[in-house]
Motif scaffolding. Sequence first.
Motif, short mmCIF file in Angstrom:
data_model
loop_
_atom_site.label_atom_id
_atom_site.label_comp_id
_atom_site.label_asym_id
_atom_site.label_seq_id
_atom_site.Cartn_x
_atom_site.Cartn_y
_atom_site.Cartn_z
N ALA A 164 0.83 -1.21 -0.06
CA ALA A 164 0.10 0.10 -0.12
C ALA A 164 0.98 1.29 0.07
O ALA A 164 0.61 2.15 -0.69
N GLU A 165 1.92 1.21 0.82
CA GLU A 165 2.96 2.34 0.82
C GLU A 165 3.59 2.55 -0.47
O GLU A 165 3.68 3.67 -0.98
N CYS A 166 3.85 1.40 -1.22
CA CYS A 166 4.47 1.78 -2.58
C CYS A 166 3.56 2.09 -3.49
O CYS A 166 3.80 3.02 -4.34
N ALA A 167 2.10 1.76 -3.39
CA ALA A 167 1.12 2.09 -4.40
C ALA A 167 0.72 3.30 -4.07
O ALA A 167 -0.13 4.11 -4.87
N VAL A 202 2.06 -1.08 -11.22
CA VAL A 202 2.27 -2.46 -11.90
C VAL A 202 3.74 -2.79 -11.90
O VAL A 202 4.29 -3.94 -11.40
N TRP A 203 4.65 -1.72 -12.29
CA TRP A 203 6.02 -2.25 -12.51
C TRP A 203 6.84 -1.64 -11.26
O TRP A 203 7.87 -2.24 -10.85
N SER A 204 6.27 -0.51 -10.75
CA SER A 204 7.19 0.02 -9.42
C SER A 204 7.11 -0.81 -8.32
O SER A 204 7.75 -0.89 -7.44
N CYS A 205 5.89 -1.48 -8.16
CA CYS A 205 5.90 -2.36 -6.99
C CYS A 205 5.50 -3.73 -7.05
O CYS A 205 5.06 -4.45 -6.31
N ARG A 206 6.29 -4.36 -8.32
CA ARG A 206 6.34 -5.61 -8.58
C ARG A 206 6.79 -6.64 -7.45
O ARG A 206 6.18 -7.52 -6.99
#
Length: 92
Positions: free
Chosen positions: A40-43, A51-55
């Motif tokens: 959740a923090e990453c998103a 999609v690619w940043s928090c894979r």
Amino acid sequence: MGFLEEARENHVKKKVEEALRSKMKQKALKECDVLCSKYAECARGRTLSVVWSCRKQAKELNNCLHQFTNDAILEDMKKAYMDEQERKEKNQ
């Protein structure tokens, strides 16, 4: 044990199965709470790039959730439910 007996033993009503699935998912989310928070923090603040940043976080979360939400666990929960119902019937 024959096929029919085994099927009857593992059969529960659709509503009961849905309730057991819900309980299983709640437990999984509780067990994987730290990874849910990381994802959740990453998103936060992202749209498509999530999609690619928090894979990595998504994969870790999915692996954790799968440990607690799979067919084997659901079958164990159904069996426990049926055993409990059987005990209740015997005590009445």
